[in-house]
Enzyme design. Structure first.
Site, PDB file in Angstrom:
ATOM      1  N   ARG A  23      -1.491 117.324 -70.574  1.00 50.93           N
ATOM      2  CA  ARG A  23      -2.666 117.016 -69.737  1.00 50.93           C
ATOM      3  C   ARG A  23      -3.220 118.319 -69.147  1.00 50.93           C
ATOM      4  NH1 ARG A  23       0.744 112.511 -68.157  1.00 50.93           N
ATOM      5  NH2 ARG A  23       1.399 113.484 -66.209  1.00 50.93           N
ATOM      6  N   LYS A  83     -14.766 111.991 -54.662  1.00 48.06           N
ATOM      7  CA  LYS A  83     -15.342 110.831 -55.347  1.00 48.06           C
ATOM      8  C   LYS A  83     -14.564 109.566 -55.013  1.00 48.06           C
ATOM      9  CE  LYS A  83     -14.587 108.821 -59.575  1.00 48.06           C
ATOM     10  NZ  LYS A  83     -14.463 108.741 -61.036  1.00 48.06           N
ATOM     11  N   GLU A 136     -19.953 106.274 -55.394  1.00 53.01           N
ATOM     12  CA  GLU A 136     -20.076 105.705 -56.745  1.00 53.01           C
ATOM     13  C   GLU A 136     -19.885 104.190 -56.761  1.00 53.01           C
ATOM     14  OE1 GLU A 136     -17.335 107.225 -59.709  1.00 53.01           O
ATOM     15  OE2 GLU A 136     -18.302 106.103 -61.305  1.00 53.01           O
ATOM     16  N   LYS A 162     -23.658 108.362 -57.216  1.00 50.98           N
ATOM     17  CA  LYS A 162     -23.277 108.275 -58.643  1.00 50.98           C
ATOM     18  C   LYS A 162     -23.370 106.824 -59.096  1.00 50.98           C
ATOM     19  CE  LYS A 162     -19.512 109.321 -61.847  1.00 50.98           C
ATOM     20  NZ  LYS A 162     -18.514 110.321 -62.221  1.00 50.98           N
TER      21      LYS A 162
HETATM   22  P1  13P Z   1     -17.666 107.767 -67.311  1.00 52.04           P
HETATM   23  O1  13P Z   1     -18.815 108.736 -67.447  1.00 52.04           O
HETATM   24  O2  13P Z   1     -16.702 107.818 -68.470  1.00 52.04           O
HETATM   25  O3  13P Z   1     -18.111 106.385 -66.942  1.00 52.04           O
HETATM   26  O4  13P Z   1     -16.785 108.293 -66.110  1.00 52.04           O
HETATM   27  C1  13P Z   1     -17.389 108.748 -64.988  1.00 52.04           C
HETATM   28  C2  13P Z   1     -16.541 108.458 -63.832  1.00 52.04           C
HETATM   29  O5  13P Z   1     -16.194 109.325 -63.067  1.00 52.04           O
HETATM   30  C3  13P Z   1     -16.160 107.063 -63.590  1.00 52.04           C
HETATM   31  O6  13P Z   1     -15.638 106.961 -62.314  1.00 52.04           O
END
Ligand code: 13P
Length: 344
Positions: free
Chosen positions: A45, A138, A179, A224
């Site tokens: 990873r 996030k 998000e 987001k």
């Molecule tokens: P994806 O662009 O693969 O949807 O992932 C973005 C992300 O951070 C989801 O939380």
């Protein structure tokens, strides 16, 4: 001197730049590694993420920041440099996923709906992440479209948690990426673009009301969201132009212009469509906020495949990553087109 939240937020959405979402949890990255037949070990990873962060030109020119997972923000490259130092040297801002995942929402819809957890102890964790170099964070809330769903309770609980998270981030001098993701997967027959529009509008209105109640500074955050798009299993798929037009319409009616930028998730769209949709929206112009990418899968899928878990493929993986990053950078400027895509 501590940087101002507004300056960090502006830098995250600087023209032609976007965010690399590399914050897959251990369970999620295992799924990605399974798809290329690689074992998900701590070292592998690390090697994979080191490959991306050492794509120096792509990072410098197209990537404003990287969202990391707890393991990665503490990891060192083979030569002993921390991964955080590597990305900072390439000019990218380190960020951190701080939610602890979407868990079943108690009640009659618990088999389908979730609420994102992670508020307990968050103030202390944010202080530690700040010391480790994180300047943004996030938190992902998940809203599912299904028969008669989402429920109001699900939207409200998730919006409230997002607002409490965002307020704690700003207190810690960390820019919150807020998000709320309305999922595009699921088999619900009525999940066409207009249903996605309705649920996205409802969700965003609720989120901004909660952010106001929690006294979150809109100038010091980044949104987001998902794009407004038909469910993957819907028989009624929309044209890219319709996705771009309805996404902009929905965002203009719900997101205050004090928000410096919107960075989309890719959510399962193909690499090229995620790029094309973003480019169409920027090409339309007349937007009150910067519009860019914060893609996970749509930025990494090609690189992951080209790498295949093998050290001899690092250069190929970096080439694939640089190409996708450049295409999305062009899209953030509204300047991507098919010919540039094929010319690579
Ligand atoms: P994806 O662009 O693969 O949807 O992932 C973005 C992300 O951070 C989801 O939380």
């Amino acid at each position: 001197m501590t940087e101002k939240l507004e300056d960090i937020a502006q830098a995250m959405v600087a023209p032609g730049k976007g965010i690399l979402a590399a914050d897959e949890s251990t369970a999620t990255i295992k799924k990605r590694f399974d798809s290329i037949g690689a074992a998900s070990t701590e070292d592998l990873r690390r090697d994979y993420r080191e490959m991306l962060f050492r794509s120096t030109d792509a990072m410098k020119n197209y990537v404003s920041g990287v969202i990391l997972y707890d393991e990665t923000i503490r990891q060192k490259a083979k030569d002993g440099t921390t991964l955080v130092e590597i990305m900072k040297a390439a000019g990218a801002i380190p960020g951190i996923k701080v939610d602890t995942g979407a868990k079943p929402l108690a009640g009659p819809t618990s088999k389908i709906e979730t609420v994102t957890e992670g508020l307990d102890g968050l103030r202390e964790r944010l202080a530690e992440y700040y010391d480790l170099g994180a300047r943004f964070a996030k938190w992902r809330a998940v809203i599912t479209i299904a028969d008669g769903l989402p429920s109001w309770g699900c939207i409200k609980a998730n919006a409230h948690a997002l607002a409490r998270y965002a307020a704690l981030c700003q207190e810690a001098n960390i820019v919150p990426i807020v998000e709320p993701e309305v999922l595009m997967d699921g088999a619900h027959a009525g999940h066409d673009i207009d249903e996605c529009y309705r649920v996205t509008e409802w969700t965003l209105r609720t989120v901004f009301r909660e952010l106001y109640d929690a006294r979150v500074s809109l100038e010091g955050m980044v949104l987001k969201p998902n794009m407004v798009i038909a469910g993957q299993k819907s028989a009624h798929q929309s044209s890219p132009e319709e996705v771009a037009e309805k996404t902009i319409r929905c965002l203009k009616s719900t997101v205050p212009s004090a928000v410096p930028g919107i960075a989309f998730l890719s959510g399962g769209q193909s690499d090229e469509l995620a790029t094309k949709h973003l480019s169409l929206m920027n090409a339309a112009g007349n937007l009150p906020w910067a519009l860019t990418f914060s893609y996970g899968r749509a930025l990494q899928a090609a690189a992951l495949k080209a790498w295949g878990g093998k050290s001899e493929n690092v250069a190929a993986g970096q080439r694939a990553f640089a190409h996708r990053a450049r295409m999305n950078s062009l899209a953030a400027l509204g300047k991507w087109d098919d010919k540039l895509e094929q010319a690579a």
